[in-house]
Design a protein around this motif. Structure first.
Motif, PDB file in Angstrom:
ATOM      1  N   ARG A 301       0.812  -1.221   0.000  1.00  0.00           N
ATOM      2  CA  ARG A 301       0.000   0.000   0.000  1.00  0.00           C
ATOM      3  C   ARG A 301       0.843   1.268   0.000  1.00  0.00           C
ATOM      4  N   LEU A 302       2.120   1.143  -0.205  1.00  0.00           N
ATOM      5  CA  LEU A 302       3.007   2.300  -0.190  1.00  0.00           C
ATOM      6  C   LEU A 302       2.601   3.343  -1.226  1.00  0.00           C
ATOM      7  N   THR A 303       2.577   4.608  -0.795  1.00  0.00           N
ATOM      8  CA  THR A 303       2.354   5.724  -1.723  1.00  0.00           C
ATOM      9  C   THR A 303       3.545   6.690  -1.730  1.00  0.00           C
ATOM     10  N   HIS A 304       4.316   6.736  -0.634  1.00  0.00           N
ATOM     11  CA  HIS A 304       5.483   7.613  -0.540  1.00  0.00           C
ATOM     12  C   HIS A 304       6.676   6.783  -0.076  1.00  0.00           C
ATOM     13  N   LEU A 305       7.729   6.742  -0.880  1.00  0.00           N
ATOM     14  CA  LEU A 305       8.911   5.943  -0.560  1.00  0.00           C
ATOM     15  C   LEU A 305      10.161   6.760  -0.853  1.00  0.00           C
ATOM     16  N   TYR A 306      11.017   6.906   0.172  1.00  0.00           N
ATOM     17  CA  TYR A 306      12.234   7.700   0.041  1.00  0.00           C
ATOM     18  C   TYR A 306      13.437   6.814   0.371  1.00  0.00           C
ATOM     19  N   LEU A 307      14.303   6.649  -0.636  1.00  0.00           N
ATOM     20  CA  LEU A 307      15.452   5.751  -0.523  1.00  0.00           C
ATOM     21  C   LEU A 307      16.746   6.503  -0.808  1.00  0.00           C
ATOM     22  N   ARG A 308      16.822   7.746  -0.383  1.00  0.00           N
ATOM     23  CA  ARG A 308      18.011   8.560  -0.663  1.00  0.00           C
ATOM     24  C   ARG A 308      19.265   7.929  -0.051  1.00  0.00           C
ATOM     25  N   ARG A 309      20.296   7.893  -0.848  1.00  0.00           N
ATOM     26  CA  ARG A 309      21.618   7.408  -0.413  1.00  0.00           C
ATOM     27  C   ARG A 309      21.603   5.962   0.074  1.00  0.00           C
ATOM     28  N   CYS A 310      20.683   5.181  -0.439  1.00  0.00           N
ATOM     29  CA  CYS A 310      20.746   3.722  -0.227  1.00  0.00           C
ATOM     30  C   CYS A 310      21.611   3.183  -1.364  1.00  0.00           C
ATOM     31  N   THR A 311      22.901   3.260  -1.176  1.00  0.00           N
ATOM     32  CA  THR A 311      23.851   3.113  -2.279  1.00  0.00           C
ATOM     33  C   THR A 311      24.004   1.680  -2.791  1.00  0.00           C
ATOM     34  N   ARG A 312      23.435   0.705  -2.114  1.00  0.00           N
ATOM     35  CA  ARG A 312      23.580  -0.690  -2.549  1.00  0.00           C
ATOM     36  C   ARG A 312      22.441  -1.137  -3.463  1.00  0.00           C
ATOM     37  N   LEU A 313      21.445  -0.308  -3.650  1.00  0.00           N
ATOM     38  CA  LEU A 313      20.307  -0.681  -4.483  1.00  0.00           C
ATOM     39  C   LEU A 313      20.676  -0.615  -5.964  1.00  0.00           C
ATOM     40  N   THR A 314      20.122  -1.548  -6.724  1.00  0.00           N
ATOM     41  CA  THR A 314      20.357  -1.594  -8.172  1.00  0.00           C
ATOM     42  C   THR A 314      19.026  -1.577  -8.907  1.00  0.00           C
ATOM     43  N   ASP A 315      19.098  -1.678 -10.225  1.00  0.00           N
ATOM     44  CA  ASP A 315      17.882  -1.679 -11.049  1.00  0.00           C
ATOM     45  C   ASP A 315      16.966  -2.845 -10.714  1.00  0.00           C
ATOM     46  N   GLU A 316      17.532  -3.965 -10.310  1.00  0.00           N
ATOM     47  CA  GLU A 316      16.730  -5.149 -10.003  1.00  0.00           C
ATOM     48  C   GLU A 316      15.755  -4.889  -8.866  1.00  0.00           C
ATOM     49  N   ALA A 317      16.162  -4.091  -7.875  1.00  0.00           N
ATOM     50  CA  ALA A 317      15.277  -3.781  -6.750  1.00  0.00           C
ATOM     51  C   ALA A 317      14.041  -3.034  -7.222  1.00  0.00           C
ATOM     52  N   LEU A 318      14.188  -2.159  -8.206  1.00  0.00           N
ATOM     53  CA  LEU A 318      13.058  -1.369  -8.689  1.00  0.00           C
ATOM     54  C   LEU A 318      12.056  -2.223  -9.450  1.00  0.00           C
ATOM     55  N   ARG A 319      12.509  -3.338  -9.987  1.00  0.00           N
ATOM     56  CA  ARG A 319      11.567  -4.242 -10.662  1.00  0.00           C
ATOM     57  C   ARG A 319      10.559  -4.800  -9.670  1.00  0.00           C
ATOM     58  N   HIS A 320      11.012  -5.204  -8.487  1.00  0.00           N
ATOM     59  CA  HIS A 320      10.093  -5.706  -7.465  1.00  0.00           C
ATOM     60  C   HIS A 320       9.175  -4.596  -6.967  1.00  0.00           C
TER      61      HIS A 320
END
Length: 493
Positions: A301-320
């Motif tokens: 149910r997320l509507t607002h998500l802030y992941l600033r400076r989460c430097t280990r995230l890649t494109d694959e995470a955004l697919r999920h």
């Protein structure tokens, strides 16, 4: 603060300590007998105590910490007491029972009522409703009437605690214990807990919140770097109505789930989802793709998500993220330097819901990724692409034609953006209100004049470190009278 409608009282513990001296010298007017039950708190010097005196819950800074914690000392009283200075430099939580009427001073019967005593209860409650947590506790120490009013459940929907030296675990335990007196073991009124910057908060404090506050809806623990996954699990599993969670700076948190083991998938038969709508995990450096996948699968149910400076995230995470959280309206990926065009293609699957997107300093992003977002997210209102050096006028052209409702755009430090891109923005996005072109070396007065002539609602224009003439800036000022121009041109004033 004084009131004569009820009894004023004070307390002074045996064997003067820095904490008890602060209490007596700052709030007491009439000395009374020493308290009967004084319990030494664990892990502290014997001079720092949890007192049981005729006053309500209180959060008091010690003298040694008052100088280093302005947020707390501004709410306290100065004292000239010459008590022992051997107490640790920390803040102590003190809980007290209701004032008694047996020690009323005989002289108080002849005193006149203070003007504030003439106010009805509902007026005092209205005043108390604007006080922070520690000041509300102090008001409860004035007299019995104020004690009863200060602990009115209607005033305790929110608890805010501040201070790096605050012993916040103990403070939470003390406050929840008092608020649970009418409803044993459960505090049904508390919906918001804000303890940002309380660096001494640990999992124990959040466990107390989770156990005692089932109606919790809003929790902020920004900067509390001792919090771990276990405490977050307790909160989300015991507080089913939690909607707002700020974990920024909690570097030990790597996932949020309803299962004790982060690697386990949520079973379809489980039938439960975390109700969080707003999640801020800025500076959660340990968050990886697997953790974000777990968050996405449990927090649909997320509507607002802030992941600033989460430097280990890649494109694959955004697919999920795009698969499990289709309702996201605001997404920040600033300084996630491993995110590129493929990641923006996954973000574009959010389509009509996305309104706010920040990919500042994601240096792998080019016109290709921006074109995906522009094509599938036509309702985009805000885009921050500052420092995306692969962005050119072609990308701005796609954005302008596909997102006509764009209100705010930051393309600072994009050296390939020039007047041509600004002219396309001026033609298609005439509702622009905020534009940042800082350090865009290819921008000249021609592009600024086009913006000013077509975007009359412009309110902020940043052209610092740009080679623009004073004449162009004066043109902007004439056509956009409400626009604030941030510049570095000494000839323009």
């Amino acid at each position: 603060m004084g009131a004569n409608n009820g009894k004023q009282y004070g307390s002074e513990g045996k064997g003067s300590s820095s904490i008890s001296s602060d209490i007596s010298s700052s709030t007491d007017h009439t000395p009374t007998k020493a308290p009967k039950n004084v319990a030494t708190t664990e892990g502290l010097d014997s001079s720092t105590r949890t007192l049981s005196t005729p006053s309500p819950g209180l959060i008091l800074p010690s003298k040694s910490s008052s100088l280093s914690s302005p947020a707390l000392s501004s709410n306290g009283h100065e004292t000239n007491s010459s008590s022992s200075s051997s107490a640790p430099a920390e803040t102590v939580a003190v809980i007290h029972p209701q004032p008694s009427t047996h020690t009323r001073s005989r002289q108080s019967k002849t005193h006149h009522h203070a003007p504030i005593d003439l106010l009805p209860d509902h007026s005092l409650l209205q005043i108390f409703s604007h006080l922070p947590t520690n000041q509300l506790c102090r008001c409860a120490r004035v007299c019995r009437r104020w004690y009863n009013l200060a602990w009115d459940p209607r005033l305790w929907s929110t608890v805010r605690l501040t201070g790096e030296l605050l012993h916040v675990d103990r403070a939470i335990r003390v406050l929840t214990h008092r608020l649970c007196q009418d409803t044993p073991n459960v505090c049904l009124t508390l919906e918001t807990v804000v303890v940002n910057g309380c660096k001494r908060l640990t999992d124990r404090g959040l466990h107390v919140v989770a156990q005692c506050c089932p109606e919790l809806r809003h929790l902020e623990v920004a900067g509390c770097y001792n919090i771990s996954n276990d405490a977050v699990f307790e909160v989300v599993s015991r507080c089913p109505n939690l909607e707002h969670l700020n974990l920024s700076g909690c570097s030990k948190v790597t996932c949020i789930s309803l299962t004790q083991e982060a690697s386990l998938q949520l079973s379809p038969l489980h039938g439960q989802q975390i109700s969080i709508h707003y999640l801020d995990m800025t500076d959660c450096f340990s968050l990886e793709d697997e953790g974000l996948r777990t968050i996405a699968s449990h927090c649909s149910r997320l509507t607002h998500l802030y992941l600033r400076r989460c430097t280990r995230l890649t494109d694959e995470a955004l697919r999920h993220l795009s698969l499990h959280c289709p309702s996201i309206r605001e997404l920040s990926l600033s300084d996630c330097r491993l995110v590129g065009d493929f990641g923006l293609r996954e973000v574009a699957r959010l389509e009509g819901c996305l309104r706010y997107l920040s990919v500042a300093h994601c240096t792998r992003i080019t016109d290709v990724g921006v074109r995906y977002v522009a094509r599938y997210c036509p309702r985009l209102r805000y885009l921050n692409a500052r420092g995306c050096e692969g962005l050119t006028d072609h990308g701005l052209g796609h954005l302008a034609r596909s997102c006509p409702k764009l209100k705010s755009l930051d393309v600072g430090k994009c050296p390939l953006v020039s007047d041509s891109g600004l002219e396309q923005l001026a033609m298609y996005c005439q509702g622009l209100r905020r534009v940042s072109l800082r350090a865009c070396e290819s921008v000249t007065g021609r592009g600024l004049k086009a913006l000013a002539a077509n975007c009359c609602e412009l309110q902020l224009l940043n052209v610092q470190d740009c080679e623009v003439s004073p004449e162009a800036l004066r043109f902007v000022r004439r056509h956009c009278r409400r626009c604030v121009i941030e510049h570095t041109n000494p000839a323009f004033y």
